[in-house]
Design a protein around this motif. Structure first.
Motif, mmCIF file in Angstrom:
data_model
loop_
_atom_site.group_PDB
_atom_site.id
_atom_site.type_symbol
_atom_site.label_atom_id
_atom_site.label_comp_id
_atom_site.label_asym_id
_atom_site.label_seq_id
_atom_site.Cartn_x
_atom_site.Cartn_y
_atom_site.Cartn_z
ATOM 1 N N THR A 164 -43.243 -9.915 -22.880
ATOM 2 C CA THR A 164 -44.027 -8.976 -22.939
ATOM 3 C C THR A 164 -45.025 -10.211 -23.438
ATOM 4 N N GLY A 165 -46.497 -10.210 -22.676
ATOM 5 C CA GLY A 165 -47.335 -10.261 -23.726
ATOM 6 C C GLY A 165 -47.690 -11.557 -23.332
ATOM 7 N N GLY A 166 -47.020 -12.445 -22.389
ATOM 8 C CA GLY A 166 -47.686 -13.555 -21.945
ATOM 9 C C GLY A 166 -48.663 -13.426 -20.862
ATOM 10 N N HIS A 167 -49.406 -15.242 -20.219
ATOM 11 C CA HIS A 167 -49.480 -15.427 -19.104
ATOM 12 C C HIS A 167 -48.198 -15.866 -17.740
ATOM 13 N N THR A 168 -47.804 -16.261 -17.951
ATOM 14 C CA THR A 168 -46.983 -16.149 -17.368
ATOM 15 C C THR A 168 -45.980 -15.425 -16.309
ATOM 16 N N PRO A 169 -47.121 -15.206 -14.684
ATOM 17 C CA PRO A 169 -46.174 -13.621 -13.976
ATOM 18 C C PRO A 169 -44.608 -14.196 -14.239
ATOM 19 N N ASP A 170 -43.662 -13.150 -14.039
ATOM 20 C CA ASP A 170 -42.361 -13.017 -13.709
ATOM 21 C C ASP A 170 -41.112 -14.255 -14.207
ATOM 22 N N PRO A 171 -41.708 -14.591 -15.794
ATOM 23 C CA PRO A 171 -41.303 -15.892 -16.771
ATOM 24 C C PRO A 171 -39.669 -15.538 -16.470
ATOM 25 N N SER A 172 -38.869 -16.920 -16.514
ATOM 26 C CA SER A 172 -37.499 -16.789 -16.942
ATOM 27 C C SER A 172 -37.055 -16.866 -18.235
ATOM 28 N N TYR A 173 -35.617 -16.146 -18.542
ATOM 29 C CA TYR A 173 -35.374 -17.007 -20.003
ATOM 30 C C TYR A 173 -35.584 -17.880 -20.416
ATOM 31 N N ARG A 174 -35.411 -19.774 -20.060
ATOM 32 C CA ARG A 174 -35.439 -20.442 -19.558
ATOM 33 C C ARG A 174 -37.246 -20.872 -20.187
ATOM 34 N N GLU A 175 -37.236 -20.344 -19.407
ATOM 35 C CA GLU A 175 -38.833 -20.634 -19.641
ATOM 36 C C GLU A 175 -40.251 -20.101 -20.543
ATOM 37 N N VAL A 176 -39.161 -18.291 -21.375
ATOM 38 C CA VAL A 176 -40.174 -18.268 -22.498
ATOM 39 C C VAL A 176 -39.588 -18.722 -23.547
ATOM 40 N N CYS A 177 -37.600 -19.281 -23.660
ATOM 41 C CA CYS A 177 -37.281 -20.354 -24.561
ATOM 42 C C CYS A 177 -38.086 -21.757 -24.369
ATOM 43 N N ASP A 178 -39.019 -22.023 -23.901
ATOM 44 C CA ASP A 178 -39.503 -23.234 -23.885
ATOM 45 C C ASP A 178 -40.767 -22.979 -24.656
ATOM 46 N N GLY A 179 -41.017 -21.855 -24.651
ATOM 47 C CA GLY A 179 -42.954 -21.464 -25.747
ATOM 48 C C GLY A 179 -44.086 -22.001 -25.045
ATOM 49 N N THR A 180 -43.655 -21.907 -23.663
ATOM 50 C CA THR A 180 -44.984 -21.993 -23.007
ATOM 51 C C THR A 180 -45.328 -20.617 -22.377
ATOM 52 N N THR A 181 -45.257 -19.879 -22.306
ATOM 53 C CA THR A 181 -45.220 -18.284 -20.956
ATOM 54 C C THR A 181 -46.461 -17.858 -22.314
ATOM 55 N N GLY A 182 -46.637 -17.736 -23.327
ATOM 56 C CA GLY A 182 -46.933 -16.655 -24.449
ATOM 57 C C GLY A 182 -46.237 -15.497 -24.023
ATOM 58 N N HIS A 183 -45.696 -15.325 -23.641
ATOM 59 C CA HIS A 183 -44.102 -13.773 -23.516
ATOM 60 C C HIS A 183 -44.076 -14.283 -25.374
ATOM 61 N N ALA A 184 -42.923 -12.543 -25.376
ATOM 62 C CA ALA A 184 -42.223 -12.732 -26.798
ATOM 63 C C ALA A 184 -40.913 -11.926 -25.659
ATOM 64 N N GLU A 185 -39.717 -11.735 -26.158
ATOM 65 C CA GLU A 185 -38.981 -11.282 -26.444
ATOM 66 C C GLU A 185 -39.130 -10.437 -27.048
ATOM 67 N N ALA A 186 -39.084 -8.698 -25.734
ATOM 68 C CA ALA A 186 -39.280 -7.249 -26.665
ATOM 69 C C ALA A 186 -38.120 -6.716 -25.556
ATOM 70 N N VAL A 187 -38.364 -5.438 -26.191
ATOM 71 C CA VAL A 187 -36.998 -3.624 -25.579
ATOM 72 C C VAL A 187 -38.685 -2.794 -24.808
ATOM 73 N N GLU A 188 -38.122 -2.496 -24.232
ATOM 74 C CA GLU A 188 -39.257 -1.558 -23.509
ATOM 75 C C GLU A 188 -38.321 -0.501 -23.666
ATOM 76 N N VAL A 189 -38.688 0.617 -24.829
ATOM 77 C CA VAL A 189 -38.005 1.583 -24.904
ATOM 78 C C VAL A 189 -38.730 2.759 -24.058
ATOM 79 N N THR A 190 -37.511 3.758 -23.684
ATOM 80 C CA THR A 190 -37.793 4.989 -22.579
ATOM 81 C C THR A 190 -37.094 5.451 -23.532
ATOM 82 N N PHE A 191 -38.016 6.869 -23.545
ATOM 83 C CA PHE A 191 -37.976 7.843 -25.420
ATOM 84 C C PHE A 191 -38.653 9.741 -24.756
ATOM 85 N N ASP A 192 -37.492 10.189 -25.311
ATOM 86 C CA ASP A 192 -38.000 11.598 -25.572
ATOM 87 C C ASP A 192 -38.604 12.192 -26.557
#
Length: 181
Positions: A32-60
């Motif tokens: 999340t946090g980037g500009h590339t729709p539905d990025p792959s791990y490889r694309e995110v690792c390349d650092g060109t998507t603007g996305h961060a590796e993140a965790v979405e936590v659903t909690f009570d």
């Protein structure tokens, strides 16, 4: 149920930790946090998507508060290093809180200010606060990575010590029926 979206370096670490907390329905590794729709791990690792590796936590929130999540989040990563965690370097490894509403933004800003005022870290906190946008779940092989690969060198060297710290520092927050119970 509420959602929190947090980035603190490699998503395998945060996902495995948050999934061990009582009150967490799920923690999903993704981008999340980037500009590339539905990025792959490889694309995110390349650092060109603007996305961060993140965790979405659903909690009570009646079991585990947002502040509790922030407490664990800041205990398990270094929020003082811009665009890196240890040997992982790049904007995809930045420290960030993607807030879902104004209450989360305010709580995160207040919490960061408290940490700064208490001098918890030796350097200024650089954690980015940004509105939550689209969260893209990572590929299936990233989900539950630690529990499926405990013997892998990265898991042993990086994730296992963070989970040991979690067990030592926050025993009252741990699931009684979790993978380490």
């Amino acid at each position: 149920m509420n959602k929190a979206t947090l980035a603190g370096g490699c998503f395998w670490c945060l996902e495995s930790a948050f999934n061990r907390l009582e009150g967490v329905q799920s923690a999903i590794s993704g981008y999340t946090g980037g500009h590339t729709p539905d990025p792959s791990y490889r694309e995110v690792c390349d650092g060109t998507t603007g996305h961060a590796e993140a965790v979405e936590v659903t909690f009570d929130p009646t079991v585990l508060s947002y502040r509790d999540l922030l407490t664990v989040f800041f205990a398990l990563h270094d929020p003082t290093t811009p665009n890196r965690q240890g040997h992982d370097v790049g904007t995809q490894y930045r420290s960030a809180i993607f807030f879902h509403n104004e209450a989360q933004r305010q709580e995160a800003a207040t919490f960061i200010a408290e940490l700064e005022n208490q001098g918890v870290f030796d350097a200024p906190i650089v954690t980015q606060l940004a509105p939550a946008g689209t969260f893209y779940p990572a590929e299936d092989y990233h989900q539950g990575y630690y529990d499926q690969n405990r013997g892998a060198p990265y898991c042993q060297a990086i994730i296992a010590p963070k989970l040991a710290k979690l067990r030592q520092s926050f025993p009252a927050m741990l699931r009684r029926d979790g993978p380490d119970a």
